[in-house]
Design an enzyme around this catalytic site. Structure first.
Site, PDB file in Angstrom:
ATOM      1  N   HIS A 301     -50.885 105.713  50.008  1.00  0.00           N
ATOM      2  CA  HIS A 301     -50.924 106.576  48.818  1.00  0.00           C
ATOM      3  C   HIS A 301     -49.614 106.483  48.037  1.00  0.00           C
ATOM      4  O   HIS A 301     -48.536 106.561  48.614  1.00  0.00           O
ATOM      5  CB  HIS A 301     -51.166 108.025  49.236  1.00  0.00           C
ATOM      6  CG  HIS A 301     -51.132 108.994  48.098  1.00  0.00           C
ATOM      7  ND1 HIS A 301     -51.990 108.912  47.020  1.00  0.00           N
ATOM      8  CD2 HIS A 301     -50.330 110.071  47.863  1.00  0.00           C
ATOM      9  CE1 HIS A 301     -51.733 109.887  46.177  1.00  0.00           C
ATOM     10  NE2 HIS A 301     -50.731 110.608  46.654  1.00  0.00           N
ATOM     11  N   HIS A 345     -46.543 115.324  45.343  1.00  0.00           N
ATOM     12  CA  HIS A 345     -45.359 115.016  46.160  1.00  0.00           C
ATOM     13  C   HIS A 345     -44.088 115.153  45.321  1.00  0.00           C
ATOM     14  O   HIS A 345     -43.319 114.204  45.142  1.00  0.00           O
ATOM     15  CB  HIS A 345     -45.465 113.585  46.704  1.00  0.00           C
ATOM     16  CG  HIS A 345     -44.890 113.428  48.070  1.00  0.00           C
ATOM     17  ND1 HIS A 345     -45.575 113.794  49.213  1.00  0.00           N
ATOM     18  CD2 HIS A 345     -43.686 112.971  48.491  1.00  0.00           C
ATOM     19  CE1 HIS A 345     -44.822 113.550  50.269  1.00  0.00           C
ATOM     20  NE2 HIS A 345     -43.674 113.056  49.857  1.00  0.00           N
ATOM     21  N   ASN A 351     -42.244 118.391  51.390  1.00  0.00           N
ATOM     22  CA  ASN A 351     -43.470 118.624  50.621  1.00  0.00           C
ATOM     23  C   ASN A 351     -44.550 119.310  51.456  1.00  0.00           C
ATOM     24  O   ASN A 351     -45.233 120.215  50.974  1.00  0.00           O
ATOM     25  CB  ASN A 351     -44.004 117.299  50.076  1.00  0.00           C
ATOM     26  CG  ASN A 351     -43.099 116.705  49.022  1.00  0.00           C
ATOM     27  OD1 ASN A 351     -43.142 117.067  47.858  1.00  0.00           O
ATOM     28  ND2 ASN A 351     -42.246 115.760  49.433  1.00  0.00           N
ATOM     29  N   ARG A 356     -47.810 123.993  52.584  1.00  0.00           N
ATOM     30  CA  ARG A 356     -48.455 124.918  53.521  1.00  0.00           C
ATOM     31  C   ARG A 356     -48.067 126.364  53.220  1.00  0.00           C
ATOM     32  O   ARG A 356     -48.862 127.284  53.418  1.00  0.00           O
ATOM     33  CB  ARG A 356     -48.114 124.530  54.965  1.00  0.00           C
ATOM     34  CG  ARG A 356     -48.772 123.220  55.398  1.00  0.00           C
ATOM     35  CD  ARG A 356     -48.680 122.991  56.884  1.00  0.00           C
ATOM     36  NE  ARG A 356     -47.344 122.695  57.350  1.00  0.00           N
ATOM     37  CZ  ARG A 356     -46.775 121.496  57.326  1.00  0.00           C
ATOM     38  NH1 ARG A 356     -47.436 120.459  56.813  1.00  0.00           N
ATOM     39  NH2 ARG A 356     -45.556 121.299  57.799  1.00  0.00           N
TER      40      ARG A 356
END
Length: 430
Positions: A301, A345, A351, A356
């Site tokens: 990614h 990101h 991150n 979270r």
């Protein structure tokens, strides 16, 4: 001439009225739009404050902590690395699995399908056949659907996978909706249990577990006891690095900051920068609370370039506070907020922890407990994120929903045990 002046004046007046009306419309629709109200956070004191000091310690704490951790029952994951294999070996393994399936030797077939999928995770035939096997023998439509989707990401025109996915997609959507209803039911039961007692000890011990698993996912090696000792005494843990100490202390600060944000109806980019500043402030003071200035690669990614980050974060802020997002089920909303932030990101590091915390900010405001992603679930967590990167966010939303059920069950168990202990003490004292 006078008529012309009057005509122009009328036109200008009409335009002014129209512009004023549009201004009021935009103001009330976007700036004064009523924000969805959140109930008083049930788990607000899960995040300690100076008034709820962690230094208070009772003999029951260790028992409660061990009991809550045992209820989580973290799944074991296979950490073995995959070695390159030949197409012939994969083909032979797949054929052997199909043969065992036909002969009724389901257990052996399962082992071979698992082995084939591990050897060739991008082979559409293997993924599709494995999905069909799970659907027919285990009635596991959810896992089968995920395998069909993976098959189509690697081979979009795979005929069997296309047919299978059309059949399972709608069924899985219904199952996911039922899971969210189950979560709401458990949340309501727990809320009723908490209305009878505050159960501060349980919340305090869950707080330790949350920090332990959150930093553990990132590679922190502190045990729960060591982490608890650090937070309660402020003393250095022998054999642990400065970075590991700072990760724990930074997360503690960030969680306290999140508590302040739970009463805000609007989540801003500055709030997210504030969370990151606390998460990473002890570890990297220079880069904490700042967007990254370099390009990064996360496996396969590739997040947006640093030049795009500020604009994308503004768009992210708009989505976070939109009616579309806030009208979703809170668990889905929180999971997507997590994924979208990780996808951008925006920071050089931290991150995951920041995402979270944003996810849990949303859950706490909606009356749910903060979710723990267990360190033992790390591989499954990243697999779900990778599936979202490939275009299917449902496995990630489903994973967060499962984590929510997991934490609700943990609280319900701890609350029941604590209630029994209180009743027994009352009987003895009586």
């Amino acid at each position: 001439m006078n008529s012309f002046v009057i005509f122009i004046s009328v036109i200008i007046s009409v335009l002014c009225v129209i512009l004023t009306s549009l201004q009021h419309y935009v103001f009330y629709k976007y700036l004064r739009r009523p924000v969805k109200k959140f109930e008083v956070p049930l788990f607000e004191d899960f995040i300690p404050t100076d008034e709820t000091s962690l230094s208070y310690y009772s003999l029951d704490d260790d028992t409660i902590l061990q009991g809550l951790n045992a209820v989580l029952d973290p799944p074991k994951t296979n950490e073995n690395s995959r070695e390159p294999v030949s197409e012939t070996e994969v083909h032979n393994t797949l054929q052997a699995a199909l043969a065992f399936h036909i002969s009724g030797k389901i257990h052996k077939a399962m082992k071979l399908f698992e082995h084939a999928a591990a050897m060739a995770p991008a082979d559409a035939d293997v993924l599709n056949k494995y999905g069909e096997f799970l659907e027919k023998t285990q009635k596991d439509i959810v896992s089968a659907d995920e395998l069909y989707f993976k098959a189509l990401t690697h081979s979009p025109d795979h005929p069997a996978a296309l047919i299978n996915r059309r059949r399972t997609a709608q069924i899985v959507d219904k199952l996911d909706s039922e899971m969210l209803k189950t979560i709401d039911g458990k949340r309501d039961i727990l809320k009723e249990m908490f209305s009878k007692d505050s159960f501060d000890n349980i919340k305090k011990q869950a707080y330790y577990l949350h920090i332990y698993h959150t930093v553990g996912i990132e590679g922190n090696t502190m045990t729960i006891d060591q982490l608890k000792y650090l937070l309660e005494t402020g003393q250095v843990i022998s054999g642990k690095s400065i970075i590991e100490h700072n990760e724990v202390l930074g997360l503690q600060l960030a969680m306290k900051y999140v508590k302040l944000l739970t009463r805000k109806a609007f989540i801003s980019v500055n709030d997210i920068l504030g969370i990151h500043r606390r998460v990473m402030g002890h570890v990297d003071p220079v880069k904490s609370g700042r967007f990254r200035s370099e390009k990064v690669f996360i496996g396969k990614h590739i997040p947006p370039s640093p030049e795009e980050v500020p604009m994308m974060m503004e768009a992210y802020e708009y989505w976070l506070n939109s009616e579309e997002a806030q009208n979703m089920h809170p668990v889905r909303y929180a999971a997507l907020a997590h994924y979208k932030l990780v996808d951008i990101h925006p920071f050089s590091d931290g991150n995951g922890r920041t995402s979270r915390l944003v996810m849990n900010l949303i859950l706490i405001r909606a009356g749910y407990p903060p979710v723990m992603v267990l360190k033992e679930q790390r591989e499954k967590y990243y697999d779900a994120l990778n599936a979202a990167n490939l275009g299917d966010v449902r496995p990630f939303v489903r994973f967060i929903a499962q984590c929510t059920i997991q934490i609700l069950d943990m609280y319900m168990y701890g609350t029941e045990v604590r209630s029994i202990e209180i009743e027994e003490k009352e009987i003895i004292n009586y």
